[in-house]
Design a protein around this motif. Structure first.
Motif, PDB file in Angstrom:
ATOM      1  N   GLN A 252       9.169   5.668   4.080  1.00  0.00           N
ATOM      2  CA  GLN A 252       8.865   6.879   3.895  1.00  0.00           C
ATOM      3  C   GLN A 252       9.926   7.116   2.095  1.00  0.00           C
ATOM      4  N   VAL A 253       9.216   7.815   1.508  1.00  0.00           N
ATOM      5  CA  VAL A 253       9.562   8.105   0.099  1.00  0.00           C
ATOM      6  C   VAL A 253       9.604   9.208  -0.249  1.00  0.00           C
ATOM      7  N   GLU A 254      10.219  10.580  -1.183  1.00  0.00           N
ATOM      8  CA  GLU A 254      10.474  11.018  -1.360  1.00  0.00           C
ATOM      9  C   GLU A 254      10.471  11.482  -2.338  1.00  0.00           C
ATOM     10  N   ALA A 255       8.814  11.762  -4.450  1.00  0.00           N
ATOM     11  CA  ALA A 255       9.639  11.397  -5.591  1.00  0.00           C
ATOM     12  C   ALA A 255       8.608  13.259  -6.001  1.00  0.00           C
ATOM     13  N   ASN A 256       9.900  13.495  -6.521  1.00  0.00           N
ATOM     14  CA  ASN A 256       8.756  15.029  -7.340  1.00  0.00           C
ATOM     15  C   ASN A 256       8.413  15.782  -6.556  1.00  0.00           C
ATOM     16  N   GLY A 257       8.585  15.729  -5.211  1.00  0.00           N
ATOM     17  CA  GLY A 257       8.483  16.932  -4.103  1.00  0.00           C
ATOM     18  C   GLY A 257       7.254  16.543  -3.605  1.00  0.00           C
ATOM     19  N   GLN A 258       7.078  15.224  -3.699  1.00  0.00           N
ATOM     20  CA  GLN A 258       5.815  14.755  -3.152  1.00  0.00           C
ATOM     21  C   GLN A 258       5.962  13.286  -2.041  1.00  0.00           C
ATOM     22  N   LEU A 259       5.529  13.303  -0.913  1.00  0.00           N
ATOM     23  CA  LEU A 259       6.342  12.483  -0.008  1.00  0.00           C
ATOM     24  C   LEU A 259       5.141  11.264   0.666  1.00  0.00           C
ATOM     25  N   GLN A 260       5.756  10.010   0.429  1.00  0.00           N
ATOM     26  CA  GLN A 260       4.282   8.812   0.768  1.00  0.00           C
ATOM     27  C   GLN A 260       5.084   8.075   1.781  1.00  0.00           C
ATOM     28  N   LEU A 261       4.428   6.685   2.111  1.00  0.00           N
ATOM     29  CA  LEU A 261       4.343   5.975   3.049  1.00  0.00           C
ATOM     30  C   LEU A 261       4.248   4.728   2.380  1.00  0.00           C
TER      31      LEU A 261
ATOM     32  N   SER B   9       2.801  17.409   6.584  1.00  0.00           N
ATOM     33  CA  SER B   9       3.004  16.290   5.950  1.00  0.00           C
ATOM     34  C   SER B   9       3.487  15.771   6.816  1.00  0.00           C
ATOM     35  N   LEU B  10       4.669  16.080   6.745  1.00  0.00           N
ATOM     36  CA  LEU B  10       6.138  15.218   7.946  1.00  0.00           C
ATOM     37  C   LEU B  10       5.123  14.286   9.287  1.00  0.00           C
ATOM     38  N   ALA B  11       4.573  15.313   9.645  1.00  0.00           N
ATOM     39  CA  ALA B  11       4.028  14.821  11.210  1.00  0.00           C
ATOM     40  C   ALA B  11       3.180  13.990  10.440  1.00  0.00           C
ATOM     41  N   GLN B  12       2.177  14.384   9.777  1.00  0.00           N
ATOM     42  CA  GLN B  12       0.959  13.342   9.318  1.00  0.00           C
ATOM     43  C   GLN B  12       1.436  12.154   9.079  1.00  0.00           C
TER      44      GLN B  12
ATOM     45  N   GLN C 187       1.050   8.418  10.916  1.00  0.00           N
ATOM     46  CA  GLN C 187       1.126   7.314  10.345  1.00  0.00           C
ATOM     47  C   GLN C 187       1.594   5.728  10.613  1.00  0.00           C
ATOM     48  N   ARG C 188       3.618   6.202  10.384  1.00  0.00           N
ATOM     49  CA  ARG C 188       3.685   4.983  10.723  1.00  0.00           C
ATOM     50  C   ARG C 188       3.901   4.538  11.785  1.00  0.00           C
ATOM     51  N   GLN C 189       4.024   5.059  12.915  1.00  0.00           N
ATOM     52  CA  GLN C 189       4.357   4.986  14.404  1.00  0.00           C
ATOM     53  C   GLN C 189       2.429   3.980  14.422  1.00  0.00           C
TER      54      GLN C 189
ATOM     55  N   MET D 223       0.880  -1.075  -0.224  1.00  0.00           N
ATOM     56  CA  MET D 223       0.005  -0.066   0.037  1.00  0.00           C
ATOM     57  C   MET D 223       1.115   0.591  -0.371  1.00  0.00           C
ATOM     58  N   THR D 224       0.490   2.236  -0.944  1.00  0.00           N
ATOM     59  CA  THR D 224       1.239   3.703  -0.740  1.00  0.00           C
ATOM     60  C   THR D 224       0.541   4.409  -0.168  1.00  0.00           C
ATOM     61  N   LEU D 225       0.991   5.183   0.826  1.00  0.00           N
ATOM     62  CA  LEU D 225      -0.162   6.538   1.027  1.00  0.00           C
ATOM     63  C   LEU D 225       0.776   7.305   0.690  1.00  0.00           C
ATOM     64  N   ASN D 226      -0.286   8.589   0.260  1.00  0.00           N
ATOM     65  CA  ASN D 226       0.529   9.811  -0.418  1.00  0.00           C
ATOM     66  C   ASN D 226       0.254  11.286   0.906  1.00  0.00           C
ATOM     67  N   PHE D 227       0.879  12.194   1.027  1.00  0.00           N
ATOM     68  CA  PHE D 227       0.917  13.299   1.756  1.00  0.00           C
ATOM     69  C   PHE D 227       1.313  13.743   1.282  1.00  0.00           C
ATOM     70  N   GLY D 228       0.607  14.188   0.400  1.00  0.00           N
ATOM     71  CA  GLY D 228       1.464  15.547  -1.083  1.00  0.00           C
ATOM     72  C   GLY D 228       2.970  15.904  -1.023  1.00  0.00           C
ATOM     73  N   ASP D 229       2.554  17.741  -1.323  1.00  0.00           N
ATOM     74  CA  ASP D 229       4.034  18.575  -1.047  1.00  0.00           C
ATOM     75  C   ASP D 229       4.652  18.039  -0.013  1.00  0.00           C
ATOM     76  N   ILE D 230       6.472  17.895   0.542  1.00  0.00           N
ATOM     77  CA  ILE D 230       6.845  17.523   1.695  1.00  0.00           C
ATOM     78  C   ILE D 230       6.820  19.257   2.424  1.00  0.00           C
ATOM     79  N   ASN D 231       6.691  19.219   3.424  1.00  0.00           N
ATOM     80  CA  ASN D 231       6.467  20.175   4.372  1.00  0.00           C
ATOM     81  C   ASN D 231       6.003  19.984   5.844  1.00  0.00           C
ATOM     82  N   GLU D 232       6.079  20.495   6.791  1.00  0.00           N
ATOM     83  CA  GLU D 232       7.001  19.781   8.139  1.00  0.00           C
ATOM     84  C   GLU D 232       5.025  19.369   8.295  1.00  0.00           C
TER      85      GLU D 232
END
Length: 91
Positions: free
Chosen positions: A64-73, A42-45, A49-51, A31-40
């Motif tokens: 955790q994956v950062e691709a094309n300015g987007q944050l994913q788990l 989205s990193l906190a969210q 979820q990871r925890q 499963m991949t969860l998308n958190f949108g743009d990389i910022n504080e």
């Protein structure tokens, strides 16, 4: 309803039914969860979820994956049922 079989009555009443194994594949564990743009925020969210995933599913692989300015788990659960349980908890 002409048949006294309860399963037939349910099928007649509800229209359709399927066996759960035909809907959920035993290999559907990723499963991949998308958190949108990389910022504080989205990193906190993502971290929350990871925890939650690690606490509930001991053998889940979480990355955790950062691709094309987007944050994913990205998560790989041990079995498909764990993925389904987690997805249902999000609703």
């Amino acid at each position: 309803m002409s048949n006294d079989n309860p399963l037939t009555q349910v099928a007649d009443c509800c229209g359709n039914f399927v066996e759960i194994g035909t809907v959920i594949s035993e290999t559907d564990t990723e499963m991949t969860l998308n958190f949108g743009d990389i910022n504080e925020a989205s990193l906190a969210q993502l971290e929350l979820q990871r925890q939650a995933i690690v606490a509930r599913f001991n053998n889940a692989q979480v990355k955790q994956v950062e691709a094309n300015g987007q944050l994913q788990l990205q998560v790989i659960f041990e079995v498909a049922a764990e993925k389904l349980i987690y997805q249902m908890s999000l609703r």
